[in-house]
Enzyme design. Structure first.
Site, mmCIF file in Angstrom:
data_model
loop_
_atom_site.group_PDB
_atom_site.id
_atom_site.type_symbol
_atom_site.label_atom_id
_atom_site.label_comp_id
_atom_site.label_asym_id
_atom_site.label_seq_id
_atom_site.Cartn_x
_atom_site.Cartn_y
_atom_site.Cartn_z
ATOM 1 N N THR A 16 -16.345 -4.873 -36.693
ATOM 2 C CA THR A 16 -17.402 -5.772 -36.262
ATOM 3 C C THR A 16 -17.045 -6.351 -34.900
ATOM 4 O O THR A 16 -15.874 -6.661 -34.628
ATOM 5 C CB THR A 16 -17.717 -6.865 -37.307
ATOM 6 O OG1 THR A 16 -18.794 -7.664 -36.816
ATOM 7 C CG2 THR A 16 -16.517 -7.741 -37.628
ATOM 8 N N GLU A 17 -18.064 -6.458 -34.044
ATOM 9 C CA GLU A 17 -17.861 -6.825 -32.642
ATOM 10 C C GLU A 17 -17.098 -8.136 -32.471
ATOM 11 O O GLU A 17 -16.394 -8.325 -31.488
ATOM 12 C CB GLU A 17 -19.214 -6.982 -31.918
ATOM 13 C CG GLU A 17 -20.018 -5.719 -31.790
ATOM 14 C CD GLU A 17 -21.035 -5.579 -32.903
ATOM 15 O OE1 GLU A 17 -20.626 -5.509 -34.081
ATOM 16 O OE2 GLU A 17 -22.233 -5.537 -32.600
ATOM 17 N N ASN A 18 -17.302 -9.058 -33.425
ATOM 18 C CA ASN A 18 -16.676 -10.366 -33.282
ATOM 19 C C ASN A 18 -15.221 -10.390 -33.726
ATOM 20 O O ASN A 18 -14.651 -11.471 -33.884
ATOM 21 C CB ASN A 18 -17.492 -11.434 -34.014
ATOM 22 C CG ASN A 18 -17.694 -11.120 -35.474
ATOM 23 O OD1 ASN A 18 -18.147 -10.036 -35.810
ATOM 24 N ND2 ASN A 18 -17.354 -12.048 -36.342
#
Lengths: 223, 235
Positions: free
Chosen positions: A48-50
């Site tokens: 996930t990007e975060n």
């Protein structure tokens, strides 16, 4: 006979193509369902990007930790072997070619692989998030989508009329009717629902469906 | 050396009208809510704010915008469960928006902290967000030139901090915080606990103290998501 796959069934079909050990990013919303349909015996590691690798399902209600969320801001859990990292490392994983698959939604996909999935025009507040980054770098960029819009217009088109997310980036499209590859600037039909005649499928598609090889029946379980 | 400061109010006092302020966090995770609220109390106007989002509900960044203190926002995704504050102001022409793809935003901030004035990325090539930017070809592919981002201040949130400014983070609350710490002239970190020098294993330090100017202890920090579920508003 099935005339149209549900979103869950489209996600199921996409999940069958994810190899054991693959690093995968699933777009916010509909593509997130792919994680539920991992074939038994295969392990995918979700990014996930975060800043998490190897996150798992949502926790039970009341068990959320709001420092442990995915890119859709939903609470998630960790699997054994998870890792945290900052945003620059996260997008180095994306652009640097380290992800095997990115799976995204779409407003339109063109036969040349162009993708439009971030803006429906100049009205309202524009928002892009990580979509423009995710289409670059992953070994495969797959799209999950209904074959047509809500009012029946093709979403697979010759050229996108909506603002682009990326140029020539999509490699495979899983629709409610078919599985289509993008090769050398063409749509190549690989699978279709047996109940949909070829001419009907072509009429619902905004560019020519090439058929250089056999077309397999698209068969998906009831979910 | 002692970079610890007693209060959030004292920490944000140097932030003046017109300052560029990076604010850490991704949605509510890693967002320094108490520092943002102290900034609202302090009240500098005409701020340029850099954050991934544009706030949610009526606390934190949304409250800073709602109080009319922000004239420009640089972000990737100005939508949230409750984006009304930003949306209304933007559609009324009351705030400027620079929309940046998320990975480009992260890398621009990193570049700012690393002394790299520009770099080339494939992200955005052939899209509206690359209009007017320099394009170059490398090994047969086209790339967009993007510029560094720097700030006068960064407000960030860590888990542990020590008097030297060394920081750890909590889970995915890390996100933009270590990058912003590097890219601001004056980085102010709120942490859940200040520990004596030496208590953070050097192997575990994520942000080395050289990037941090002030550390404030905020035990049991508020989470934006929890405040919004309580329908809180600040002030």
């Amino acid at each position: 006979m099935t005339r149209k796959l549900t979103n869950a069934q489209i996600a199921w079909r996409a999940a069958q193509d994810i190899a054991d050990g693959a690093y995968v990013n699933l777009g916010i919303g509909f593509p997130e369902m792919v994680a539920k349909f991992q074939p038994a015996g295969r392990e995918a590691i979700f990014h996930t990007e975060n800043g998490i690798l190897n996150f798992g399902e949502a926790p039970a209600p009341g068990q959320e930790d709001w420092d442990l969320i995915n890119a859709g801001k939903k609470a998630v859990t960790l699997k054994p072997g998870a890792a945290f990292f900052h945003h620059a490392d996260s997008f180095a994983m994306v652009r640097g070619g380290h992800l095997d698959v990115a799976i995204l939604g779409a407003y339109q996909v063109a036969e040349n692989g162009d993708l439009a999935n971030w803006s429906t025009g100049p009205k309202g507040v524009p928002a892009v998030g990580g979509a423009m980054d995710l289409v670059h770098g992953a070994q495969r960029v797959a799209v999950l989508t209904d074959h047509v819009t809500k009012d029946g217009k093709p979403k697979l088109v010759k050229r996108c009329s909506l603002p682009l997310t990326g140029v020539g980036v999509v490699t495979r499209i899983y629709t409610s009717l078919a599985v289509i590859d993008v090769e050398d600037g063409h749509f190549v039909l690989r699978e279709k629902l047996p109940a949909i005649p070829l001419d009907e499928l072509q009429a619902l598609t905004g560019a020519e469906l090439h058929r250089p090889g056999p077309i397999t029946d698209l068969t998906v379980p009831e979910l | 050396m002692d970079k610890t400061i007693a209060s959030t109010a004292e920490a944000v006092a140097p932030i003046r009208d017109g300052a560029t302020v990076m604010i850490g966090g991704f949605g509510g995770s890693g967002a320094p809510i108490e520092l943002i609220h102290a900034l609202i109390d302090h009240g500098p106007k005409n701020l340029t704010v850099i954050n991934n989002n544009a706030g949610n509900g009526h606390v934190g960044l949304a409250a800073l915008i709602e109080q009319g203190l922000v004239s420009k926002l640089i972000c990737s995704f100005p939508r949230s469960a409750d984006p009304k504050v930003f949306t209304d102001l933007y559609l009324a022409g009351g705030i400027e928006l620079e929309l940046v793809p998320q990975g480009t935003l992260a890398e621009r901030i990193r570049a700012g902290g690393a002394g790299i004035p520009a770099f080339y990325t494939p992200t955005g090539f052939g899209t509206q967000l690359a209009e007017g930017k320099r394009i170059a070809e490398f090994e047969g592919r086209s790339y967009v030139q993007e510029r560094w981002l720097k700030a006068d201040f960064a407000l960030i949130k860590g888990e542990l901090g020590d008097p030297y400014g060394n920081l750890t983070y909590r889970m995915a609350g890390r996100n933009f915080n270590p990058l912003m710490a590097m890219a601001a002239a004056n980085t102010i970190a709120q942490v859940s606990r200040i520990v004596p020098a030496g208590d953070i294993d050097p192997e575990a330090v994520i942000t080395p103290g050289i990037f941090v100017q002030s550390v404030i202890e905020v035990p049991r920090p508020a989470q934006e998501e929890v405040l919004n579920r309580e329908e809180a508003a600040y002030p």
